[in-house]
Design an enzyme around this catalytic site. Structure first.
Site, mmCIF file in Angstrom:
data_model
loop_
_atom_site.group_PDB
_atom_site.id
_atom_site.type_symbol
_atom_site.label_atom_id
_atom_site.label_comp_id
_atom_site.label_asym_id
_atom_site.label_seq_id
_atom_site.Cartn_x
_atom_site.Cartn_y
_atom_site.Cartn_z
ATOM 1 C CD1 TRP A 14 -2.192 1.987 0.057
ATOM 2 C CD2 TRP A 14 -2.372 1.980 2.283
ATOM 3 N NE1 TRP A 14 -2.955 3.077 0.401
ATOM 4 C CE2 TRP A 14 -3.084 3.104 1.762
ATOM 5 C CE3 TRP A 14 -2.340 1.773 3.655
ATOM 6 C CZ2 TRP A 14 -3.742 4.014 2.580
ATOM 7 C CZ3 TRP A 14 -3.014 2.676 4.481
ATOM 8 C CH2 TRP A 14 -3.705 3.786 3.951
ATOM 9 N NE ARG A 15 4.696 4.650 -2.972
ATOM 10 C CZ ARG A 15 5.288 5.049 -4.114
ATOM 11 N NH1 ARG A 15 5.891 4.158 -4.891
ATOM 12 N NH2 ARG A 15 5.315 6.318 -4.444
ATOM 13 N NE ARG A 68 9.751 4.688 -1.912
ATOM 14 C CZ ARG A 68 9.964 3.905 -0.859
ATOM 15 N NH1 ARG A 68 10.348 4.423 0.304
ATOM 16 N NH2 ARG A 68 9.796 2.603 -0.957
ATOM 17 C CG HIS A 121 13.690 4.200 -3.621
ATOM 18 N ND1 HIS A 121 13.530 3.887 -2.285
ATOM 19 C CD2 HIS A 121 12.964 3.271 -4.317
ATOM 20 C CE1 HIS A 121 12.750 2.824 -2.182
ATOM 21 N NE2 HIS A 121 12.390 2.439 -3.395
ATOM 22 C CE LYS A 158 12.121 -1.032 -2.969
ATOM 23 N NZ LYS A 158 10.811 -0.358 -2.913
ATOM 24 N NE ARG A 160 11.838 -2.501 -12.450
ATOM 25 C CZ ARG A 160 11.386 -1.951 -11.319
ATOM 26 N NH1 ARG A 160 10.808 -2.731 -10.413
ATOM 27 N NH2 ARG A 160 11.502 -0.653 -11.094
ATOM 28 C CD GLN A 185 6.609 -0.982 -10.290
ATOM 29 O OE1 GLN A 185 5.425 -0.842 -10.556
ATOM 30 N NE2 GLN A 185 7.104 -0.711 -9.102
#
Length: 257
Positions: free
Chosen positions: A48-49, A83, A143, A170, A213, A236
């Site tokens: 869930w962003r 984010r 990121h 990550k 990926r 993506q």
């Protein structure tokens, strides 16, 4: 030696990478509907962003959504992520507010993982320890949507996050040339060899980085992100297409699980 991390019957780092699909909807009804669609499609993990949520700055509203998500995801891993704009996201808010929202997610019992932007906060390790004490697993993330640093810096970023008490590390980087993609994949493999039971997620973004990926089973990256109704980062693949590629690379097991 550390034991491999297992959550809701899923072992992170064993065989095919798990597919995590982001939910990027603005309204609660859309968030719940997209979650139900992904559950029906057998997504391994759902992220869930919450930075896309129209009421993301309101802890009560966030907790309300999590309360409705909880029974839906009882058998599926849920990642709670806000984010920030500094890390390529949609929301700009003070660190204190972000921490309150993270704690709200931990208190809800719905979020299996909470994503903490490791290098943005002043006391990331302290926050991670607190969230873990509250019962959540934590992903330490970083990121860089501008570039891929030199290999020595890639290794330094991974090692610093590894030392910060999080359950998962990550790192997502933007390549400017194919060598950047290979550099990240090689450093991922080297890190995984040194820390085989520390779950690691890495990706090179954009069209150029798609190779990273789908190659996680061979480099040591245990989760890959596929697009649902809306992608959360460049490069993506659609969830269904990603599942087919991973299955082919794994040896013909055609499915997302």
């Amino acid at each position: 030696m550390e034991q491999q991390l297992s959550v809701k019957g899923r072992v992170l780092g064993a065989g095919k990478p798990l597919i995590c699909v982001p939910v990027m909807a603005e309204e609660k009804a859309e968030i719940l509907a997209e979650t139900k669609r992904l559950l029906a499609a057998k997504a391994d993990m759902i992220e869930w962003r919450a930075d896309a949520f129209a009421r993301a700055k309101e802890p009560d509203a966030v907790q309300n959504v999590l309360a409705e998500l909880k029974p839906l995801v009882k058998d599926t891993i849920l990642v709670f992520t806000i984010r920030t704009k500094a890390q390529g996201g949609l929301l700009e808010l003070p660190g204190e507010t972000l921490q309150i929202l993270h704690e709200a997610a931990a208190e809800s019992g719905a979020a299996d993982f909470i994503d903490v932007e490791y290098f943005e906060g002043k006391h990331a390790e302290q926050e991670i320890i607190k969230l873990k004490k509250m019962g959540a697993h934590v992903i330490a993330s970083h990121h860089n949507f501008q570039e891929t640093p030199a290999r020595a810096e890639i290794r330094s970023l991974l090692e610093e996050m590894q030392a910060g008490a999080a359950d998962v590390v990550k790192l997502a980087l933007m390549p400017r040339r194919m060598q950047d993609v290979f550099d990240l994949m090689e450093e991922t493999y080297a890190f995984h060899e040194e820390h085989p039971n520390r779950p690691l997620i890495t990706m090179s973004m954009g069209q150029m980085g798609m190779l990273s990926r789908v190659a996680g089973e061979f480099t040591g990256s245990c989760v890959t992100f596929g697009a649902g109704a809306k992608a959360s980062a460049p490069g993506q693949l659609a969830m269904e297409e990603l599942a087919r590629v991973l299955a082919a690379l794994h040896g013909g097991d055609h499915g997302t699980k």
